[in-house]
Design a protein around this motif. Structure first.
Motif, PDB file in Angstrom:
ATOM      1  N   LYS A  99       0.828  -1.216   0.000  1.00 22.55           N
ATOM      2  CA  LYS A  99       0.000   0.000   0.000  1.00 22.55           C
ATOM      3  C   LYS A  99       0.864   1.270   0.000  1.00 22.55           C
ATOM      4  O   LYS A  99       0.632   2.182  -0.795  1.00 22.55           O
ATOM      5  CB  LYS A  99      -0.918   0.028   1.235  1.00 22.55           C
ATOM      6  CG  LYS A  99      -1.873  -1.143   1.325  1.00 22.55           C
ATOM      7  CD  LYS A  99      -2.731  -1.065   2.571  1.00 22.55           C
ATOM      8  CE  LYS A  99      -1.980  -1.177   3.867  1.00 22.55           C
ATOM      9  NZ  LYS A  99      -1.302  -2.482   4.088  1.00 22.55           N
ATOM     10  N   SER A 100       1.840   1.303   0.900  1.00 18.25           N
ATOM     11  CA  SER A 100       2.651   2.521   0.992  1.00 18.25           C
ATOM     12  C   SER A 100       3.465   2.722  -0.284  1.00 18.25           C
ATOM     13  O   SER A 100       3.617   3.853  -0.762  1.00 18.25           O
ATOM     14  CB  SER A 100       3.580   2.449   2.207  1.00 18.25           C
ATOM     15  OG  SER A 100       2.808   2.285   3.381  1.00 18.25           O
ATOM     16  N   GLN A 101       3.964   1.626  -0.830  1.00 17.82           N
ATOM     17  CA  GLN A 101       4.738   1.736  -2.077  1.00 17.82           C
ATOM     18  C   GLN A 101       3.854   2.196  -3.237  1.00 17.82           C
ATOM     19  O   GLN A 101       4.272   3.005  -4.065  1.00 17.82           O
ATOM     20  CB  GLN A 101       5.405   0.397  -2.410  1.00 17.82           C
ATOM     21  CG  GLN A 101       6.407  -0.081  -1.367  1.00 17.82           C
ATOM     22  CD  GLN A 101       7.590   0.863  -1.200  1.00 17.82           C
ATOM     23  OE1 GLN A 101       7.970   1.573  -2.129  1.00 17.82           O
ATOM     24  NE2 GLN A 101       8.148   0.900  -0.011  1.00 17.82           N
TER      25      GLN A 101
ATOM     26  N   ILE B 139      -3.261   9.685   4.030  1.00 16.37           N
ATOM     27  CA  ILE B 139      -3.587   9.134   5.351  1.00 16.37           C
ATOM     28  C   ILE B 139      -3.189   7.665   5.377  1.00 16.37           C
ATOM     29  O   ILE B 139      -3.752   6.841   4.654  1.00 16.37           O
ATOM     30  CB  ILE B 139      -5.085   9.299   5.669  1.00 16.37           C
ATOM     31  CG1 ILE B 139      -5.443  10.796   5.692  1.00 16.37           C
ATOM     32  CG2 ILE B 139      -5.428   8.626   7.004  1.00 16.37           C
ATOM     33  CD1 ILE B 139      -6.932  11.082   5.639  1.00 16.37           C
ATOM     34  N   GLU B 140      -2.214   7.327   6.198  1.00 14.11           N
ATOM     35  CA  GLU B 140      -1.764   5.942   6.371  1.00 14.11           C
ATOM     36  C   GLU B 140      -2.485   5.311   7.561  1.00 14.11           C
ATOM     37  O   GLU B 140      -2.810   6.005   8.538  1.00 14.11           O
ATOM     38  CB  GLU B 140      -0.257   5.907   6.627  1.00 14.11           C
ATOM     39  CG  GLU B 140       0.591   6.061   5.364  1.00 14.11           C
ATOM     40  CD  GLU B 140       0.752   4.730   4.627  1.00 14.11           C
ATOM     41  OE1 GLU B 140       0.136   3.723   5.061  1.00 14.11           O
ATOM     42  OE2 GLU B 140       1.473   4.703   3.615  1.00 14.11           O
ATOM     43  N   GLU B 141      -2.702   4.007   7.483  1.00 16.08           N
ATOM     44  CA  GLU B 141      -3.255   3.243   8.608  1.00 16.08           C
ATOM     45  C   GLU B 141      -4.551   3.851   9.145  1.00 16.08           C
ATOM     46  O   GLU B 141      -4.697   4.124  10.334  1.00 16.08           O
ATOM     47  CB  GLU B 141      -2.211   3.118   9.739  1.00 16.08           C
ATOM     48  CG  GLU B 141      -0.866   2.553   9.304  1.00 16.08           C
ATOM     49  CD  GLU B 141      -0.912   1.091   8.851  1.00 16.08           C
ATOM     50  OE1 GLU B 141      -1.971   0.451   8.961  1.00 16.08           O
ATOM     51  OE2 GLU B 141       0.120   0.604   8.363  1.00 16.08           O
ATOM     52  N   LEU B 142      -5.491   4.049   8.225  1.00 16.84           N
ATOM     53  CA  LEU B 142      -6.756   4.684   8.587  1.00 16.84           C
ATOM     54  C   LEU B 142      -7.527   3.911   9.661  1.00 16.84           C
ATOM     55  O   LEU B 142      -8.203   4.514  10.496  1.00 16.84           O
ATOM     56  CB  LEU B 142      -7.621   4.858   7.323  1.00 16.84           C
ATOM     57  CG  LEU B 142      -8.964   5.544   7.492  1.00 16.84           C
ATOM     58  CD1 LEU B 142      -8.809   6.962   8.030  1.00 16.84           C
ATOM     59  CD2 LEU B 142      -9.727   5.580   6.166  1.00 16.84           C
TER      60      LEU B 142
ATOM     61  N   GLU C  19       6.325   6.897   9.200  1.00 19.53           N
ATOM     62  CA  GLU C  19       7.298   7.609   8.355  1.00 19.53           C
ATOM     63  C   GLU C  19       7.668   6.795   7.112  1.00 19.53           C
ATOM     64  O   GLU C  19       8.830   6.572   6.810  1.00 19.53           O
ATOM     65  CB  GLU C  19       8.541   8.002   9.179  1.00 19.53           C
ATOM     66  CG  GLU C  19       8.154   8.844  10.393  1.00 19.53           C
ATOM     67  CD  GLU C  19       9.319   9.585  11.047  1.00 19.53           C
ATOM     68  OE1 GLU C  19      10.323   9.835  10.355  1.00 19.53           O
ATOM     69  OE2 GLU C  19       9.185   9.929  12.229  1.00 19.53           O
ATOM     70  N   ASP C  20       6.647   6.358   6.397  1.00 18.67           N
ATOM     71  CA  ASP C  20       6.847   5.596   5.165  1.00 18.67           C
ATOM     72  C   ASP C  20       7.070   6.497   3.952  1.00 18.67           C
ATOM     73  O   ASP C  20       7.353   6.002   2.863  1.00 18.67           O
ATOM     74  CB  ASP C  20       5.619   4.723   4.882  1.00 18.67           C
ATOM     75  CG  ASP C  20       5.531   3.539   5.825  1.00 18.67           C
ATOM     76  OD1 ASP C  20       6.565   2.880   6.025  1.00 18.67           O
ATOM     77  OD2 ASP C  20       4.439   3.288   6.365  1.00 18.67           O
ATOM     78  N   HIS C  21       6.889   7.803   4.121  1.00 17.78           N
ATOM     79  CA  HIS C  21       6.920   8.716   2.967  1.00 17.78           C
ATOM     80  C   HIS C  21       7.960   9.806   3.166  1.00 17.78           C
ATOM     81  O   HIS C  21       8.340  10.116   4.296  1.00 17.78           O
ATOM     82  CB  HIS C  21       5.521   9.316   2.761  1.00 17.78           C
ATOM     83  CG  HIS C  21       4.512   8.243   2.509  1.00 17.78           C
ATOM     84  ND1 HIS C  21       4.262   7.733   1.255  1.00 17.78           N
ATOM     85  CD2 HIS C  21       3.764   7.509   3.370  1.00 17.78           C
ATOM     86  CE1 HIS C  21       3.378   6.755   1.354  1.00 17.78           C
ATOM     87  NE2 HIS C  21       3.055   6.598   2.623  1.00 17.78           N
TER      88      HIS C  21
HETATM   89 MG   LIG Z   1       2.302   0.693   4.752  1.00 16.73          MG
END
Ligand SMILES: [Mg+2]
Ligand SMILES: Nc1ncnc2c1ncn2[C@@H]1O[C@H](COP(=O)(O)OP(=O)(O)O)[C@@H](O)[C@H]1O
Length: 218
Positions: free
Chosen positions: A24-26, A107-110, A46-48
Motif C-alpha cells: 500500500k505505501s509503495q 492518510i496511512e493506517e486509517l 514515516e513511510d513517505h
Molecule cells: Mg504501509
C-alpha cells in the motif's frame, strides 16, 4: 477555514486496501508525485518522504507557512495517533485547502483512527466530505477494509485493492466486483483498481529508486 471553493472540481479521493506487506505505501509513493506538489500527510510510521513532525504547534506553523509561501511542500504528521490528535489534524488540514491549488492529503493506517465502521468522526467527516471543492484529494490506506467508516466508502471515487487477509476476502470481493478466488490469488504489489464500473489490474515494479506502475491485461 478552507478557501476558494469551486464546486466543479472532481472527486479524486482514493482508498487503498490490502494486508500488511501488500504494498500500500509503495503504491501511494508511485501514484502521488514525489515533488512539485502540496502534500499533507498522516504518516505515523514515516513511510513517505517529506518533513515529519511530532509537535502540534510546529506542524501547524509549517502548514501555515507552506500555504502562504505559494510553493510546493510535503509536511507529514508522525506524532501521537490518538483520536483527539487525529481530529485536530483533520481540522488543520481542512484550513489549509485552497480551491486554486491542488493539495494531496495522505492518510496511512486509517483503521487505527477509525473508532467504528459507522459514521466518520466529526472533523474527519468534514474533511472527506468537503475537501473536493477546495481541491483536496484524499489518499487513504488501510489494512482492514472492514474496520473503516462507511463515510469513506460513500466518498471514495477510486479503490485500489491489493492482497487481502483471508478473513477480509468475502467483503472485499463484493466491493471489487471480482470472485473470492480471484482476489485470493492476488500477489503482493499487484492491485485491482476500481473506478465506478471500470476495473483495471496493475503491478508495481521497482527500478532502482523508481517505482513503476504498469497496467496488466487480464
Ligand atoms: Mg504501509
Ligand atoms: N525497493 C524495493 N524493491 C522491491 N520490493 C520492494 C522494495 N521496497 C519495498 N518492496 C516490497 O514492498 C512490499 C511492502 O510494501 P509496503 O508498501 O510497505 O506494504 P504495506 O504498506 O501494504 O504494508 C514488500 O512486498 C516489499 O518486498
Amino acid at each position: 477555514m478552507a478557501f476558494n471553493p469551486d464546486t466543479s472540481l472532481p472527486n479524486r479521493h482514493r482508498l487503498v486496501l490490502g494486508a500488511t506487506g501488500a504494498g500500500k505505501s509503495q503504491l501511494i509513493r508511485a501514484v502521488i508525485p514525489a515533488r512539485g506538489i502540496r502534500m499533507i500527510g498522516w504518516d505515523p510510521d514515516e513511510d513517505h518522504d517529506g518533513h515529519h513532525f511530532d509537535n502540534r504547534a510546529q506542524f501547524a506553523r509549517a502548514v501555515a507557512r507552506g500555504v502562504s509561501s505559494g510553493k510546493p511542500f510535503r509536511l507529514l504528521w508522525a506524532g501521537a495517533i490518538d483520536l483527539k490528535t487525529w481530529e485536530w489534524w483533520c481540522a488543520l488540514v481542512f484550513t489549509a485547502l485552497d480551491g486554486r491549488t491542488p493539495t494531496e492529503i495522505l492518510i496511512e493506517e486509517l483503521a487505527d483512527v477509525s473508532p467504528s465502521a459507522g459514521k466518520a468522526t466529526p472533523k474527519f467527516g468534514e474533511l472527506i466530505r468537503r475537501a473536493r471543492k477546495y481541491n483536496g484529494g484524499l489518499t487513504m490506506a488501510s489494512q482492514r477494509g472492514t474496520e473503516i467508516s462507511k463515510t469513506v466508502y460513500t466518498q471514495a471515487a477510486e479503490y485500489w485493492i491489493g492482497r487481502q487477509e483471508a478473513t477480509d476476502i468475502p467483503r472485499m470481493s463484493r466491493l471489487a466486483a471480482v470472485s473470492e478466488q480471484r482476489l485470493a490469488a492476488v500477489e503482493p504489489l499487484h492491485y485491482l483498481c476500481k473506478r465506478g464500473p471500470d476495473i483495471t489490474w496493475h503491478r508495481l515494479k521497482f527500478e532502482g529508486q523508481r517505482r513503476i506502475l504498469t497496467e496488466l491485461t487480464e
